[in-house]
Design a protein around this motif. Sequence first.
Motif, PDB file in Angstrom:
ATOM      1  N   PRO A 385       1.060 -20.193  -8.475  1.00  0.00           N
ATOM      2  CA  PRO A 385       2.155 -19.463  -9.137  1.00  0.00           C
ATOM      3  C   PRO A 385       2.104 -17.955  -8.904  1.00  0.00           C
ATOM      4  CG  PRO A 385       0.594 -20.365 -10.745  1.00  0.00           C
ATOM      5  CD  PRO A 385       0.284 -20.995  -9.443  1.00  0.00           C
ATOM      6  N   ALA A 386       0.915 -17.369  -8.804  1.00  0.00           N
ATOM      7  CA  ALA A 386       0.830 -15.921  -8.570  1.00  0.00           C
ATOM      8  C   ALA A 386       1.364 -15.566  -7.189  1.00  0.00           C
ATOM      9  CB  ALA A 386      -0.615 -15.450  -8.724  1.00  0.00           C
ATOM     10  N   ARG A 387       1.019 -16.377  -6.191  1.00  0.00           N
ATOM     11  CA  ARG A 387       1.534 -16.147  -4.839  1.00  0.00           C
ATOM     12  C   ARG A 387       3.050 -16.350  -4.797  1.00  0.00           C
ATOM     13  NH1 ARG A 387      -2.290 -19.086  -0.413  1.00  0.00           N
ATOM     14  NH2 ARG A 387      -0.410 -18.717   0.805  1.00  0.00           N
ATOM     15  N   LYS A 388       3.527 -17.384  -5.469  1.00  0.00           N
ATOM     16  CA  LYS A 388       4.963 -17.661  -5.473  1.00  0.00           C
ATOM     17  C   LYS A 388       5.738 -16.530  -6.146  1.00  0.00           C
ATOM     18  CE  LYS A 388       6.247 -21.943  -6.332  1.00  0.00           C
ATOM     19  NZ  LYS A 388       6.339 -23.264  -6.984  1.00  0.00           N
ATOM     20  N   LEU A 389       5.175 -15.957  -7.210  1.00  0.00           N
ATOM     21  CA  LEU A 389       5.850 -14.849  -7.884  1.00  0.00           C
ATOM     22  C   LEU A 389       5.956 -13.641  -6.954  1.00  0.00           C
ATOM     23  CD1 LEU A 389       7.111 -13.590 -10.402  1.00  0.00           C
ATOM     24  CD2 LEU A 389       4.803 -12.915 -11.125  1.00  0.00           C
ATOM     25  N   LEU A 390       4.861 -13.320  -6.264  1.00  0.00           N
ATOM     26  CA  LEU A 390       4.893 -12.187  -5.339  1.00  0.00           C
ATOM     27  C   LEU A 390       5.905 -12.426  -4.226  1.00  0.00           C
ATOM     28  CD1 LEU A 390       3.688  -9.477  -4.450  1.00  0.00           C
ATOM     29  CD2 LEU A 390       1.971 -10.752  -3.163  1.00  0.00           C
ATOM     30  N   ASN A 391       5.939 -13.633  -3.696  1.00  0.00           N
ATOM     31  CA  ASN A 391       6.895 -13.950  -2.631  1.00  0.00           C
ATOM     32  C   ASN A 391       8.334 -13.859  -3.121  1.00  0.00           C
ATOM     33  OD1 ASN A 391       5.048 -14.422  -0.542  1.00  0.00           O
ATOM     34  ND2 ASN A 391       4.722 -16.538  -1.167  1.00  0.00           N
ATOM     35  N   GLU A 392       8.587 -14.361  -4.327  1.00  0.00           N
ATOM     36  CA  GLU A 392       9.948 -14.323  -4.863  1.00  0.00           C
ATOM     37  C   GLU A 392      10.394 -12.889  -5.147  1.00  0.00           C
ATOM     38  OE1 GLU A 392      12.218 -16.596  -5.435  1.00  0.00           O
ATOM     39  OE2 GLU A 392      11.198 -18.525  -5.311  1.00  0.00           O
ATOM     40  N   LEU A 393       9.477 -12.069  -5.643  1.00  0.00           N
ATOM     41  CA  LEU A 393       9.811 -10.664  -5.885  1.00  0.00           C
ATOM     42  C   LEU A 393      10.190  -9.969  -4.583  1.00  0.00           C
ATOM     43  CD1 LEU A 393       7.004  -9.680  -8.432  1.00  0.00           C
ATOM     44  CD2 LEU A 393       9.456  -9.804  -8.907  1.00  0.00           C
ATOM     45  N   ALA A 394       9.398 -10.203  -3.543  1.00  0.00           N
ATOM     46  CA  ALA A 394       9.684  -9.575  -2.251  1.00  0.00           C
ATOM     47  C   ALA A 394      10.977 -10.107  -1.653  1.00  0.00           C
ATOM     48  CB  ALA A 394       8.514  -9.815  -1.301  1.00  0.00           C
ATOM     49  N   ASP A 395      11.202 -11.410  -1.785  1.00  0.00           N
ATOM     50  CA  ASP A 395      12.414 -11.997  -1.228  1.00  0.00           C
ATOM     51  C   ASP A 395      13.660 -11.449  -1.934  1.00  0.00           C
ATOM     52  OD1 ASP A 395      13.785 -14.112   0.446  1.00  0.00           O
ATOM     53  OD2 ASP A 395      14.355 -14.803  -1.538  1.00  0.00           O
ATOM     54  N   ALA A 396      13.581 -11.319  -3.248  1.00  0.00           N
ATOM     55  CA  ALA A 396      14.728 -10.798  -3.998  1.00  0.00           C
ATOM     56  C   ALA A 396      15.011  -9.350  -3.632  1.00  0.00           C
ATOM     57  CB  ALA A 396      14.471 -10.923  -5.498  1.00  0.00           C
ATOM     58  N   ALA A 397      13.962  -8.582  -3.284  1.00  0.00           N
ATOM     59  CA  ALA A 397      14.128  -7.158  -3.005  1.00  0.00           C
ATOM     60  C   ALA A 397      14.422  -6.866  -1.545  1.00  0.00           C
ATOM     61  CB  ALA A 397      12.882  -6.389  -3.435  1.00  0.00           C
ATOM     62  N   THR A 398      14.349  -7.882  -0.688  1.00  0.00           N
ATOM     63  CA  THR A 398      14.673  -7.657   0.721  1.00  0.00           C
ATOM     64  C   THR A 398      16.143  -7.252   0.832  1.00  0.00           C
ATOM     65  OG1 THR A 398      13.057  -9.325   1.410  1.00  0.00           O
ATOM     66  CG2 THR A 398      14.734  -8.695   3.017  1.00  0.00           C
ATOM     67  N   GLY A 399      16.393  -6.146   1.502  1.00  0.00           N
ATOM     68  CA  GLY A 399      17.755  -5.656   1.624  1.00  0.00           C
ATOM     69  C   GLY A 399      18.163  -4.693   0.528  1.00  0.00           C
ATOM     70  N   ALA A 434       3.813 -18.323 -13.877  1.00  0.00           N
ATOM     71  CA  ALA A 434       4.838 -19.365 -13.824  1.00  0.00           C
ATOM     72  C   ALA A 434       6.013 -19.029 -14.732  1.00  0.00           C
ATOM     73  CB  ALA A 434       4.227 -20.711 -14.210  1.00  0.00           C
ATOM     74  N   VAL A 435       5.713 -18.479 -15.919  1.00  0.00           N
ATOM     75  CA  VAL A 435       6.781 -18.108 -16.857  1.00  0.00           C
ATOM     76  C   VAL A 435       7.648 -16.997 -16.263  1.00  0.00           C
ATOM     77  CG1 VAL A 435       7.261 -17.115 -19.125  1.00  0.00           C
ATOM     78  CG2 VAL A 435       5.467 -18.844 -18.868  1.00  0.00           C
ATOM     79  N   LEU A 436       6.999 -15.990 -15.705  1.00  0.00           N
ATOM     80  CA  LEU A 436       7.742 -14.875 -15.119  1.00  0.00           C
ATOM     81  C   LEU A 436       8.508 -15.311 -13.875  1.00  0.00           C
ATOM     82  CD1 LEU A 436       5.102 -12.019 -15.498  1.00  0.00           C
ATOM     83  CD2 LEU A 436       7.160 -12.395 -16.850  1.00  0.00           C
ATOM     84  N   LEU A 437       7.944 -16.256 -13.127  1.00  0.00           N
ATOM     85  CA  LEU A 437       8.637 -16.760 -11.935  1.00  0.00           C
ATOM     86  C   LEU A 437       9.937 -17.458 -12.324  1.00  0.00           C
ATOM     87  CD1 LEU A 437       8.705 -17.374  -8.889  1.00  0.00           C
ATOM     88  CD2 LEU A 437       7.327 -19.414  -9.363  1.00  0.00           C
ATOM     89  N   GLU A 438       9.906 -18.242 -13.388  1.00  0.00           N
ATOM     90  CA  GLU A 438      11.109 -18.931 -13.855  1.00  0.00           C
ATOM     91  C   GLU A 438      12.162 -17.925 -14.326  1.00  0.00           C
ATOM     92  OE1 GLU A 438      13.567 -22.098 -14.376  1.00  0.00           O
ATOM     93  OE2 GLU A 438      11.552 -22.082 -13.490  1.00  0.00           O
TER      94      GLU A 438
END
Length: 795
Positions: A385-399, A434-438
């Motif tokens: 979940p920690a890796r997924k959160l970092l990836n999602e944050l970066a993906d959302a901020a791309t662009g 996991a909570v923050l990722l959701e």
Amino acid sequence: MSESSKIVSLSEKSGAHSISISGKPAVLPAAVTMLKEKSAEQLLERIKTLFGKVDDSLFTMAERAHGQEEQDGLFQALRLLRVERRNIAEQFIKNISRAFDIREEEKSESSFASDNLSLVHNDDLEQLVAADTMVANAKRDFAEPLTDLCMRLDRLYSVKVYEKNNPLGPDAICDAFVEAVQDLNLFIRARLILLKKFEQVVMLQLRDFYEFCNQLLIDQGVLPSLREQQRAARQRSAHAPAGVTAGGQAGIPVGGQAVPGGVAATGHFPPGLVPAATGVTPMPAGDLLSHLGALQSGSHYQGGGAVQLLNVGELLQQRLVDSNQAASLAKVDSDVIKLVEMLFSFILEDRSLATQIKSLLGRLQLPLLKVAIADKSFFSKGGHPARKLLNELADAATGWQAGDNYESDPLYQEISAIVERVLNEFDRDINIFAVLLESLREFIIRERKRAEMLERRVVDEADGRAKTQAARARVAAVMDALVAERDLPQVVQDWLNKVWNNVLFLTCVKEGTESDAWNRDVRTARDLVWSVQAPMPDSRKQLLSLLPVLQERLREGVEALSYNAFEARTLFSGLKEVYRERFALAQQLAEQREREVAEQVAREVRAAQTVEPAPVVAEVPVAPAVEGESSAEPAGVAAVAEATTETAVEPTPAEPPAVVAETAPAEEVAVPQMEELEQVVAEAEVAAHEQDGLAPLDENDPHWQMTFRLAQGSWFELKRSEDEQFRCRLAAVIRDIDQFIFVNRNGAKVAEFARLELAHALRSAQLLPLDDGMLFERALQSVIGNVRKKRSEQR
């Protein structure tokens, strides 16, 4: 004096200096030689037990395997281990024996364990984590007997013996076994099972082994009273005041709270981080996490959106100095700290993210370091979940781009809030990720819905414009193929230009060129041209069959267009006149042929009369009969032609399209076949917008080829000028006109390129692709690649 034999003289210790620093083999002290032999016997027995348990486990797993490939891999590993078990055991003991030849090392413990990191990839990563975990557990669980063994061996060797070079330490034992099985071609699950059983049978049972080794050295007179001395030292420490420092109080940092981990600093151990070579027991993982937690809650970041990479080693050093404590780090923890630093160094240099976003993500360095130290599966488990959160944050901020008031931007505020919650709330429970990722995913869904609505309108508009251009080009290609170099009656030209051109355009836009409706309408246009070009009278019968069907098709086209009724009647009347003329011409040609035949027969008869006797002439009265037949045929043809032209303006039942194909033998005339028309449509060139005279590129040009591999959704950095740069995403590729549409994060169109324009933009670096893959995985792969490159250069 019986105990004198158990005391090692200083001369034996000093004599051990004969062990060569240059690396040449040297004679080991007698006590070490005995320890080497006895420990080898103990370890060999455990390895034999290990293979029996591995055999049973692999056989059971193979019987329960879900797939054929997995089952085959397990059985193959089972057979290979049965064959190689003797060689593995022998190699393992050789490796252990070689570890007793301790030499002075040139590199310090502080150097990064690149040998370990070079394995950090896919299956190798799982093996590395398994090995490092069992070593770390053994060091933690058997720290006391292991420390005693190090101190006793240090008394016997001329070089310093500590945790790293201890020939019987967990590192040495684990490395000896891993090296012994390294060259075996084992199925990954079988290799992991082998390592797991090695941990259970050998590594978890090392307490008795170390007690045995210590007792063996005690019997040889090596520090026999070490345990009593340590107990007395602990008692003195317990009755002494809480550590006295140069300033009076020690072990209590500013604020009055005791700092976990480490030992009170003495003249022998200066405060701060000390190398493991000093023999200090490594800081337990729990204490290290406590230190990192305190650092996490502190203020170590600059303001103003600055990107900052933390030097965790320096922070730990300062924290221990402030508390007047000394401590060392376990090798696995030191490696994890350096690895996380390298990962965040890559993240903070990644040009796919804006500086302000990288500054926020950089603040996650300490929390993710805590995760990596507490959970060794962090690097191997892609779904962590920690890796997924970092990836999602970066993906959302791309662009994302920082505007004048970027701090009020919803995305920036969301990422900032998540980072703050991690820093303030994360201690040991990873469920917070996991909570923050959701929560982040819900925010992203809301944001993207708004952007997708605008983007869909942009793409639909471009797609509609492209379909219109493509339809016009394809209809023009069909018309050119039918009309080119043909002298068609004016009424037929009017039918094609005023009516059927529009019919084909509507059908192409609505149904496409692969539809039955398109094929039917193209065939109608072709049959219309053929009907006024077919040779007469040879094609008279086919034309008679075609006209009713053709008229019905033309009438349907007129109705589909809601064409002016008066003009439609005029067109039908003109077409009727053309067919009347053609059938009249067919009648004339038929009569002319008959006259020519009659005249030819008459000439032949006269010639025969001149050559043959008179009676022969009297027997050939055929000319009148032939002449009568030929004179009757034109009248019949004229009647049929008149009837046909009359029916051409009256509704008649339409025949299926197949009838038209059967009754219109186009191969006998110069009108294109349907296959030729399909090819013309496929090759129709759609005129794209003006491309400013750009030079064409070679088909093998890498940037030209790249335009065919770009995936929809890819991010780019577009440079209009030095002062105007922004990020955009490939929203759609309009295939009909070879056009690429780019939008920003909000879905608004910011650029469009034809394929040649795009290739030139990529070539001139006006458009730079951004790597928008998963950030953590890209960082990990980059670090591994850099370490491997450095190692290869060193070789």
